[in-house]
Design a protein around this motif. Structure first.
Motif, mmCIF file in Angstrom:
data_model
loop_
_atom_site.group_PDB
_atom_site.id
_atom_site.type_symbol
_atom_site.label_atom_id
_atom_site.label_comp_id
_atom_site.label_asym_id
_atom_site.label_seq_id
_atom_site.Cartn_x
_atom_site.Cartn_y
_atom_site.Cartn_z
ATOM 1 N N GLU A 1 0.829 -1.210 0.000
ATOM 2 C CA GLU A 1 0.000 0.000 0.000
ATOM 3 C C GLU A 1 0.861 1.256 0.000
ATOM 4 O O GLU A 1 0.558 2.237 -0.679
ATOM 5 C CB GLU A 1 -0.941 -0.001 1.216
ATOM 6 C CG GLU A 1 -2.081 -0.995 1.103
ATOM 7 C CD GLU A 1 -2.909 -1.086 2.364
ATOM 8 O OE1 GLU A 1 -2.499 -0.482 3.392
ATOM 9 O OE2 GLU A 1 -3.949 -1.758 2.344
ATOM 10 N N THR B 1 -1.397 4.043 -1.962
ATOM 11 C CA THR B 1 -2.760 3.948 -1.429
ATOM 12 C C THR B 1 -2.795 4.048 0.097
ATOM 13 O O THR B 1 -3.865 4.041 0.693
ATOM 14 C CB THR B 1 -3.427 2.621 -1.863
ATOM 15 O OG1 THR B 1 -2.612 1.525 -1.441
ATOM 16 C CG2 THR B 1 -3.611 2.570 -3.368
ATOM 17 N N PHE C 1 -11.048 11.054 2.170
ATOM 18 C CA PHE C 1 -10.770 9.627 2.283
ATOM 19 C C PHE C 1 -11.721 8.823 1.403
ATOM 20 O O PHE C 1 -11.315 7.846 0.760
ATOM 21 C CB PHE C 1 -10.904 9.145 3.734
ATOM 22 C CG PHE C 1 -10.667 7.673 3.874
ATOM 23 C CD1 PHE C 1 -9.390 7.138 3.731
ATOM 24 C CD2 PHE C 1 -11.722 6.808 4.108
ATOM 25 C CE1 PHE C 1 -9.167 5.774 3.827
ATOM 26 C CE2 PHE C 1 -11.510 5.439 4.212
ATOM 27 C CZ PHE C 1 -10.223 4.921 4.071
ATOM 28 N N ALA C 2 -12.998 9.242 1.363
ATOM 29 C CA ALA C 2 -13.980 8.538 0.542
ATOM 30 C C ALA C 2 -13.575 8.579 -0.932
ATOM 31 O O ALA C 2 -13.756 7.596 -1.662
ATOM 32 C CB ALA C 2 -15.360 9.172 0.732
ATOM 33 N N ASP D 1 -10.476 8.772 -2.079
ATOM 34 C CA ASP D 1 -9.354 7.837 -2.234
ATOM 35 C C ASP D 1 -9.842 6.385 -2.191
ATOM 36 O O ASP D 1 -9.367 5.530 -2.949
ATOM 37 C CB ASP D 1 -8.313 8.057 -1.122
ATOM 38 C CG ASP D 1 -7.532 9.339 -1.317
ATOM 39 O OD1 ASP D 1 -7.366 9.756 -2.484
ATOM 40 O OD2 ASP D 1 -7.088 9.936 -0.318
ATOM 41 N N TRP D 2 -10.791 6.123 -1.291
ATOM 42 C CA TRP D 2 -11.337 4.763 -1.192
ATOM 43 C C TRP D 2 -12.002 4.349 -2.495
ATOM 44 O O TRP D 2 -11.823 3.218 -2.972
ATOM 45 C CB TRP D 2 -12.353 4.691 -0.048
ATOM 46 C CG TRP D 2 -13.121 3.401 -0.068
ATOM 47 C CD1 TRP D 2 -12.723 2.200 0.415
ATOM 48 C CD2 TRP D 2 -14.408 3.191 -0.659
ATOM 49 N NE1 TRP D 2 -13.688 1.244 0.170
ATOM 50 C CE2 TRP D 2 -14.721 1.818 -0.490
ATOM 51 C CE3 TRP D 2 -15.329 4.023 -1.322
ATOM 52 C CZ2 TRP D 2 -15.915 1.270 -0.960
ATOM 53 C CZ3 TRP D 2 -16.515 3.471 -1.777
ATOM 54 C CH2 TRP D 2 -16.799 2.113 -1.594
ATOM 55 N N TYR E 1 -11.307 1.143 -4.747
ATOM 56 C CA TYR E 1 -12.403 0.210 -5.009
ATOM 57 C C TYR E 1 -12.604 0.004 -6.510
ATOM 58 O O TYR E 1 -12.865 -1.115 -6.973
ATOM 59 C CB TYR E 1 -13.682 0.755 -4.368
ATOM 60 C CG TYR E 1 -14.893 -0.117 -4.523
ATOM 61 C CD1 TYR E 1 -15.063 -1.249 -3.729
ATOM 62 C CD2 TYR E 1 -15.872 0.178 -5.468
ATOM 63 C CE1 TYR E 1 -16.184 -2.063 -3.862
ATOM 64 C CE2 TYR E 1 -16.993 -0.635 -5.614
ATOM 65 C CZ TYR E 1 -17.140 -1.743 -4.811
ATOM 66 O OH TYR E 1 -18.246 -2.545 -4.953
ATOM 67 N N ILE F 1 -16.196 1.684 3.627
ATOM 68 C CA ILE F 1 -15.300 2.841 3.784
ATOM 69 C C ILE F 1 -14.641 2.819 5.166
ATOM 70 O O ILE F 1 -13.422 2.960 5.290
ATOM 71 C CB ILE F 1 -16.083 4.159 3.577
ATOM 72 C CG1 ILE F 1 -16.491 4.294 2.105
ATOM 73 C CG2 ILE F 1 -15.243 5.371 4.010
ATOM 74 C CD1 ILE F 1 -17.453 5.430 1.829
ATOM 75 N N LYS G 1 -12.046 0.021 5.693
ATOM 76 C CA LYS G 1 -10.744 0.360 5.103
ATOM 77 C C LYS G 1 -10.008 1.369 5.982
ATOM 78 O O LYS G 1 -8.785 1.280 6.161
ATOM 79 C CB LYS G 1 -10.939 0.893 3.684
ATOM 80 C CG LYS G 1 -9.667 1.367 2.993
ATOM 81 C CD LYS G 1 -8.571 0.322 2.950
ATOM 82 C CE LYS G 1 -8.861 -0.822 2.032
ATOM 83 N NZ LYS G 1 -7.710 -1.755 1.913
ATOM 84 N N ALA G 2 -10.738 2.319 6.548
ATOM 85 C CA ALA G 2 -10.118 3.304 7.442
ATOM 86 C C ALA G 2 -9.524 2.625 8.673
ATOM 87 O O ALA G 2 -8.453 3.008 9.157
ATOM 88 C CB ALA G 2 -11.146 4.352 7.861
#
Length: 392
Positions: free
Chosen positions: A54, A59, A71-72, A74-75, A79, A142, A145-146
């Motif tokens: 990562e 990432t 962040f969303a 980037d997520w 995805y 989301i 992943k955080a």
């Protein structure tokens, strides 16, 4: 790279690792992260390798004060690298709701109460249960992943309950799987044969006799049809969310199990032979204007037919056939399933024919269908007895 160390807990021994994750932009100093709780050194090494990947791919997000919206974003990029374009489109739509509540908040400041209140508020605004389920699914992905990236200490989606509308008797009745009885199917196909527009009869016959999804049917190319063996091979599905001619993509099917070859009724294969002859005549008339991409169910332009057109055509034929049921092209898949069950076909065979990877999916539909068939049998018996008693 990472350094690994064993440590003692109250009940056992576990492994941890420390890793350099780069320079902290705020201090200009090297920054390390520590992760604990691994049962074995191998587990810790695998987690470290994933984190290292990562970091190298860019990432890994270092800023723990990152806003939810950043962040969303980037997520969603991460995805999108592995998900189908159709699924990404759904996630984007669901993400808009989450951004409306949390967009400008710091990711780490979003609490369980705030997240639960968001779902309650959406329910008050009248959103359907399925919409709330979708939004919650995206939210869980989301924040999970955080957590993996150690940007938050607790997951606000944990222990959350999605508020559900209490179902009325009418709702339960409407939840039943919609399909045509075999007598109704015969009437419908007769209407398609006698009153159908171009391709209607061959499209609805193929759907009814195969149990295919509509997207799978519209993605068929002539190379997928084996006239010698009377089989159709399904390897793809059509994606055209705007329903505009030429604006389509061919995607992999819904699941790996959806890739299959199914045996077809000889009468349907005869219809397809007749259809290819008609299509060749159109090609001759259109000449260079025909976009020949080998599609079986192509519009006169050569592009694949769009779903909305098939749905509208079915509504028209149902009206002509005087069948007062709210059924769609997908209902023909359920109709096919009900007839397989009635014919005594086994669950495993039904699973393979429908293209379900998970046997549970087949079992759920089977249970629904069996219940419907039992109710129908009970109703017929009651009608018989009423008629018998009346004549005594």
């Amino acid at each position: 790279m990472a350094s690994f160390q064993k440590y003692k807990t109250k009940d056992s021994e576990k492994w941890m690792f420390k890793m350099d994750v780069g320079i902290d932009p705020a201090t200009g100093k090297r920054k390390t992260t520590t992760r604990r709780g691994f049962k074995t050194k191998k587990e810790a090494q695998l987690a470290a390798a994933k984190l290292y990947e990562e970091i190298n791919s860019g990432t890994y997000i270092k800023d723990t004060d990152i806003l939810f919206k950043d962040f969303a974003e980037d997520w969603l990029k991460m995805y999108s690298e592995t998900a189908k374009i159709s699924t990404v489109r759904i996630r984007k739509h669901e993400l808009k709701h989450l951004l409306g509540y949390f967009g400008h908040l710091k990711l780490k400041d979003i609490t369980r109460k705030m997240y639960q209140d968001m779902l309650f508020d959406l329910k008050k605004k009248g959103y359907a249960d399925s919409t709330l389920d979708g939004i919650h699914t995206t939210g869980k992905m989301i924040f999970k992943k955080a957590m993996e990236l150690e940007l938050i200490k607790s997951n606000p989606t944990e222990y959350t309950k999605v508020p559900k509308q209490k179902k009325t008797i009418e709702d339960i009745e409407n939840d039943k799987i919609k399909f045509l009885e075999k007598e109704e199917l015969a009437i419908f196909l007769k209407a398609a044969k006698e009153h159908g527009l171009y391709m209607d009869y061959v499209i609805f016959s193929t759907l009814a006799y195969s149990g295919m999804r509509l997207g799978e049917l519209l993605a068929l190319q002539w190379k997928d049809i084996n006239f010698k063996d009377h089989t159709i091979t399904i390897t793809k599905t059509l994606y055209n969310p705007k329903g505009k001619e030429g604006q389509y993509e061919l995607l992999t099917p819904k699941t790996s199990g959806s890739i299959r070859t199914i045996k077809m009724d000889p009468n349907v294969m005869t219809l397809l032979k007749k259809h290819i002859a008609e299509q060749n005549e159109i090609k001759m008339r259109m000449r260079d204007k025909y976009h020949d991409h080998d599609f079986v169910f192509a519009r006169p332009s050569g592009y694949p037919e769009v779903m909305k057109k098939v749905e509208d055509r079915m509504k028209r034929l149902l009206k002509i056939a005087k069948i007062d049921k709210h059924v769609t092209p997908h209902s023909l898949r359920h109709t096919h399933t009900s007839l397989l069950i009635e014919a005594g076909v086994g669950i495993k065979e039904i699973q393979q024919r429908l293209g379900h990877t998970d046997i549970e999916t087949t079992m759920n539909i089977y249970a629904h269908m069996t219940k419907n068939l039992e109710e129908k049998a009970s109703q017929k018996f009651s009608e018989l007895m009423r008629s018998f008693i009346k004549n005594l």
